[in-house]
Design a protein around this motif. Sequence first.
Motif, PDB file in Angstrom:
ATOM      1  N   ARG A 197       1.091   9.506   0.420  1.00  0.00           N
ATOM      2  CA  ARG A 197       0.574  10.774   0.953  1.00  0.00           C
ATOM      3  C   ARG A 197       0.313  11.810  -0.136  1.00  0.00           C
ATOM      4  N   LEU A 198       0.844  11.569  -1.366  1.00  0.00           N
ATOM      5  CA  LEU A 198       0.709  12.523  -2.460  1.00  0.00           C
ATOM      6  C   LEU A 198      -0.468  12.203  -3.375  1.00  0.00           C
ATOM      7  N   LEU A 199      -1.237  11.175  -3.066  1.00  0.00           N
ATOM      8  CA  LEU A 199      -2.339  10.766  -3.924  1.00  0.00           C
ATOM      9  C   LEU A 199      -3.484  11.771  -3.885  1.00  0.00           C
ATOM     10  N   GLY A 200      -4.179  11.874  -5.017  1.00  0.00           N
ATOM     11  CA  GLY A 200      -5.368  12.713  -5.070  1.00  0.00           C
ATOM     12  C   GLY A 200      -6.550  12.021  -4.419  1.00  0.00           C
ATOM     13  N   GLU A 201      -7.665  12.720  -4.366  1.00  0.00           N
ATOM     14  CA  GLU A 201      -8.826  12.195  -3.648  1.00  0.00           C
ATOM     15  C   GLU A 201      -9.344  10.897  -4.264  1.00  0.00           C
ATOM     16  N   HIS A 202      -9.402  10.834  -5.602  1.00  0.00           N
ATOM     17  CA  HIS A 202      -9.890   9.625  -6.272  1.00  0.00           C
ATOM     18  C   HIS A 202      -8.937   8.459  -6.029  1.00  0.00           C
ATOM     19  N   GLU A 203      -7.637   8.717  -6.171  1.00  0.00           N
ATOM     20  CA  GLU A 203      -6.656   7.660  -5.948  1.00  0.00           C
ATOM     21  C   GLU A 203      -6.642   7.205  -4.495  1.00  0.00           C
ATOM     22  N   GLN A 204      -6.924   8.119  -3.566  1.00  0.00           N
ATOM     23  CA  GLN A 204      -6.963   7.748  -2.153  1.00  0.00           C
ATOM     24  C   GLN A 204      -8.048   6.707  -1.873  1.00  0.00           C
ATOM     25  N   ALA A 205      -9.189   6.876  -2.502  1.00  0.00           N
ATOM     26  CA  ALA A 205     -10.282   5.918  -2.294  1.00  0.00           C
ATOM     27  C   ALA A 205      -9.890   4.534  -2.797  1.00  0.00           C
ATOM     28  N   LEU A 206      -9.234   4.485  -3.978  1.00  0.00           N
ATOM     29  CA  LEU A 206      -8.796   3.193  -4.512  1.00  0.00           C
ATOM     30  C   LEU A 206      -7.702   2.578  -3.650  1.00  0.00           C
ATOM     31  N   ALA A 207      -6.741   3.413  -3.225  1.00  0.00           N
ATOM     32  CA  ALA A 207      -5.658   2.902  -2.391  1.00  0.00           C
ATOM     33  C   ALA A 207      -6.193   2.388  -1.054  1.00  0.00           C
ATOM     34  N   LYS A 208      -7.188   3.054  -0.529  1.00  0.00           N
ATOM     35  CA  LYS A 208      -7.799   2.588   0.723  1.00  0.00           C
ATOM     36  C   LYS A 208      -8.451   1.223   0.522  1.00  0.00           C
ATOM     37  N   ALA A 209      -9.119   1.056  -0.605  1.00  0.00           N
ATOM     38  CA  ALA A 209      -9.737  -0.245  -0.911  1.00  0.00           C
ATOM     39  C   ALA A 209      -8.665  -1.330  -1.012  1.00  0.00           C
ATOM     40  N   GLY A 210      -7.558  -1.009  -1.692  1.00  0.00           N
ATOM     41  CA  GLY A 210      -6.462  -1.981  -1.806  1.00  0.00           C
ATOM     42  C   GLY A 210      -5.856  -2.312  -0.456  1.00  0.00           C
ATOM     43  N   GLY A 211      -5.668  -1.295   0.384  1.00  0.00           N
ATOM     44  CA  GLY A 211      -5.104  -1.526   1.709  1.00  0.00           C
ATOM     45  C   GLY A 211      -6.000  -2.381   2.587  1.00  0.00           C
ATOM     46  N   LEU A 212      -7.302  -2.158   2.503  1.00  0.00           N
ATOM     47  CA  LEU A 212      -8.242  -2.952   3.306  1.00  0.00           C
ATOM     48  C   LEU A 212      -8.369  -4.376   2.774  1.00  0.00           C
ATOM     49  N   LEU A 213      -8.216  -4.550   1.454  1.00  0.00           N
ATOM     50  CA  LEU A 213      -8.188  -5.907   0.907  1.00  0.00           C
ATOM     51  C   LEU A 213      -6.967  -6.676   1.422  1.00  0.00           C
ATOM     52  N   LEU A 214      -5.839  -5.960   1.538  1.00  0.00           N
ATOM     53  CA  LEU A 214      -4.652  -6.592   2.118  1.00  0.00           C
ATOM     54  C   LEU A 214      -4.909  -7.002   3.564  1.00  0.00           C
ATOM     55  N   LEU A 215      -5.661  -6.181   4.296  1.00  0.00           N
ATOM     56  CA  LEU A 215      -6.004  -6.529   5.672  1.00  0.00           C
ATOM     57  C   LEU A 215      -6.819  -7.821   5.716  1.00  0.00           C
ATOM     58  N   VAL A 216      -7.713  -8.010   4.736  1.00  0.00           N
ATOM     59  CA  VAL A 216      -8.487  -9.248   4.656  1.00  0.00           C
ATOM     60  C   VAL A 216      -7.558 -10.440   4.428  1.00  0.00           C
ATOM     61  N   VAL A 217      -6.613 -10.292   3.513  1.00  0.00           N
ATOM     62  CA  VAL A 217      -5.676 -11.370   3.195  1.00  0.00           C
ATOM     63  C   VAL A 217      -4.821 -11.714   4.410  1.00  0.00           C
ATOM     64  N   PHE A 218      -4.247 -10.683   5.027  1.00  0.00           N
ATOM     65  CA  PHE A 218      -3.389 -10.923   6.186  1.00  0.00           C
ATOM     66  C   PHE A 218      -4.208 -11.459   7.364  1.00  0.00           C
ATOM     67  N   GLY A 219      -5.463 -11.006   7.467  1.00  0.00           N
ATOM     68  CA  GLY A 219      -6.332 -11.535   8.510  1.00  0.00           C
ATOM     69  C   GLY A 219      -6.614 -13.006   8.322  1.00  0.00           C
ATOM     70  N   LEU A 220      -6.743 -13.440   7.067  1.00  0.00           N
ATOM     71  CA  LEU A 220      -6.941 -14.865   6.774  1.00  0.00           C
ATOM     72  C   LEU A 220      -5.694 -15.660   7.151  1.00  0.00           C
ATOM     73  N   LYS A 221      -4.519 -15.146   6.796  1.00  0.00           N
ATOM     74  CA  LYS A 221      -3.277 -15.853   7.125  1.00  0.00           C
ATOM     75  C   LYS A 221      -3.067 -15.910   8.632  1.00  0.00           C
ATOM     76  N   ALA A 222      -3.447 -14.832   9.330  1.00  0.00           N
ATOM     77  CA  ALA A 222      -3.237 -14.763  10.773  1.00  0.00           C
ATOM     78  C   ALA A 222      -4.347 -15.434  11.567  1.00  0.00           C
ATOM     79  N   ALA A 223      -5.418 -15.833  10.903  1.00  0.00           N
ATOM     80  CA  ALA A 223      -6.604 -16.418  11.569  1.00  0.00           C
ATOM     81  C   ALA A 223      -7.301 -15.389  12.443  1.00  0.00           C
ATOM     82  N   LEU A 224      -7.477 -14.191  11.897  1.00  0.00           N
ATOM     83  CA  LEU A 224      -8.213 -13.133  12.579  1.00  0.00           C
ATOM     84  C   LEU A 224      -9.704 -13.334  12.318  1.00  0.00           C
ATOM     85  N   LEU A 225     -10.507 -13.233  13.357  1.00  0.00           N
ATOM     86  CA  LEU A 225     -11.955 -13.423  13.195  1.00  0.00           C
ATOM     87  C   LEU A 225     -12.524 -12.413  12.195  1.00  0.00           C
TER      88      LEU A 225
END
Length: 503
Positions: A197-225
């Motif tokens: 929650r303390l990240l700046g605007e630039h870091e927020q964009a990168l952290a969001k990208a990392g979080g969504l990449l994790l969603l892709v990984v977990f979606g693959l493990k879970a067999a999410l369409l």
Amino acid sequence: MQHLPILPILLPMLAAAFMLLPPLSNSITRHRFFAVSVMMILVIVSATLLLTSHQQGTQMYVLGGWQPPFGIALVADRLSTMMVLLTSVLALGAQLYACAGDDHDGMYFHPLFMFLVMGVNGAFLTGDIFNLFVFFEVLLIASYALLIHGGGKQKTKATVHYVILNLVGSSIFLFALGILYGTIGSLNMEDMANKVRLLGEHEQALAKAGGLLLLVVFGLKAALLPLHFWLPKTYAAASAPVAALFAIMTKVGVYSTLRVHTTIFGEDAGALAGIAIPWLWPLALITLGMGAIGVLASPSLRLTAANLVIVSVGTLMLAIAMQREAATSAALYYMIHSTLATGALFLIADLISKQRGKAEDRYVVARKMNQGKVIGVAFFIAALTVVGMPPLSGFVGKILILQAAQGMTEMIWVWPVILLAGLACLVAISRAGTTVFWRTAGESTNYVPISRLKLIAVAFLLSASPLLVMFGGPVTAYTDLAAAQLHDNKAQSVYAILPEGDK
């Protein structure tokens, strides 16, 4: 007792190592006895750990004395201990079934089985995302070997697809970890939840990208369409006990999504709160719909069971997308039910396959089964459970999820999709039962008696459904507390026991 949180990882790891050494390595009988004994102990240890975390609060085990966020920490809270106990119970049922002869098709079945259980338990207990990646790799390596156990063209083809997809997923996981560590400066989940929650605007964009990449990984493990196409053929190609244990594998992806996107990117994450929710809603709905279509289109009972796993994943992700305690609690109840029910269905499909000769479990006319009555009763109970018919646990789980939907918008999306998917599953399972048990031609000429141990294993897993209903009050009370603990990470989770300087 202070070492209790690490025992669900340590026990299967040491057991696997001992089974590779003489005198255990010289006898399949010794392997079986030792493996089942260890798994029974693991169930007891997991139940003890669950009661300890429930009564005494979250237990944190710090390896090497290095305090988080710098050291490796195992976190045993209500959610993680529930998943460890679920894994142990499912693994015991699958292992009992394997000991009736399925473990003799190839070498080192039981050591590999133990390594897989170790990896799954580690993924549930770790409090660090990098170690989540490590345990993912442990369970995946063991699953590669178990999937091809016994050989065969079909298994080899399914394993190649499975390995390639998971190697791609592992690469994306590492990219995500690098992005998150570079922006947040930590990979400990609770420390990340405090700093995100303390990240700046630039870091927020990168952290969001990392979080969504994790969603892709977990979606693959879970067999999410649309990352689910590997699952049906892979699960259908595996031997019955391996496929039954694989029922928990998709739940590792679901659990990881729930843990990361509730703890780190949850309500307290500021600008990054709920970054996965806009993606989870459509993906969960489409996964549930495609899973139902897959169930209807399946030509065999194994493929039907595999597509029912996809239906359960879509249902769970739909509950997670609601992002409230009631929905999370309902998802946890449904997760217990669906894991054990689909695991039992894979075993029943194998029993049917062994008694129908060349027709196996395909929906075609075949000779009558010699022990059709016994198998039919087991199939009937499993069918009622997975479809969600009263009075068994599938009905209760779906009702809880439907009740968790709030507001007209959520109800319009959630209710029709879940109910229509349930109707599709009912039609498909009814077709499966009538074809396999009633569309017969002549008496069977190849009598293969069912091992009593296999029937015990199936009954053991099927008994979970009525027990979940009989003890529905205590179970839902526990899942309510686990959901509340997950959504309130400051007050009740491991965050409260982090060193003062890291809060």
